[in-house]
Scaffold this active site. Sequence first.
Site: not given
Length: 313
Positions: A133, A136-137
């Site tokens: 992701c 997200c990261d």
Amino acid sequence: MSTRNVIIIGSGPAGLTAALYSARANLNPLVIEGLESGGQLMLTTLVENFPGHRDGIMGPDLMGEMRAQAEKFGAAIVQSHVTSVDLCSSPFVVKTSDGEYTTRSLIIATGASAKLLGIPSERQLMGHGVSTCATCDGYFFRGLEIAVVGGGDSAMEEANFLTKFASKVTLIHRRDTFRASKIMQDKVRANPKIEVRTNAVVHEIKDTGKGEVTGIVLQDTNTGALSEIPVAGVFVAIGHTPNTSLFKGQLELDADGYIVTHEGAKTNIAGVFACGDVQDHIYRQAITAAGSGCMAALDAEHYLDGIPETLHS
Ligand code: NAP
């Protein structure tokens, strides 16, 4: 066993939010948590984009909090997984690894699973430099060199997005032509921070000994030759599979196998609702999954209000 008001299948952000809302509506929900308890966030480390956690929260901790909050209001959570459902007539029948239930309404929150390359080092370093992701990261890789694997629109989109943070992105694809749309390919090719490596597969991600990503070993699909590039992160963007095999032939699915919802969380069967990634291949965020879990619970509550036998505790 008496017929339940609401059964929720799945225990990610969508399922647990549906549990919280339906518990607070006194509907005594039962959550069947499934084989991957807590969902995809259990595979991530720090979550910095879930509102209300200004310093971020670890994925498993966030799921632990959601679970505890749902339980606090009376949601029951069982550690089994669903083996089959019968949605032909109401009440619906849900068979699990531990027994059988009947329910007046069903909320499906079985999620989607990111496809993985399937090499051992990928699983070992997941959350420690390997991610599925970018949203997200990506932020963790500011100023670092990283790799993105895949040749579809997701890989193109993630590669472009990640250049906001990374100093260099190497896009790795197993063939020499891309499945991605032309416009997305053009964006990648025009981005000076992206280097494209075609006809290459990831042979190994290093360094499991150190517990962090330090590089990847690539294998040329034509010659078989191995080469290594140093990277601090690997984003696997080779697609997702919605967890809908239980519902094939019973619920309307789209061409990619996602449950089709309309007017909120409704499916084509009255009393059956779907939320989270199992019906969303676009946003796929914890917060959108949680939001749609809320919608599913409210829709189920409204549906049950129209059914005389609904039991409130
Ligand atoms: P996808 O279109 O199925 O592409 C998956 C890619 O991963 C393919 O290039 C495939 O290679 C590669 N791949 C699959 N398994 C692999 C493996 N084991 N090892 C190495 N490579 C592997 O998936 P997606 O990119 O996630 O897109 C899914 C859907 O969402 C598509 O319809 C897409 O258009 C849509 N989408 C749209 C947008 C947008 O419009 N903004 C953004 C993201 C996604 P091969 O090509 O060799 O099979």
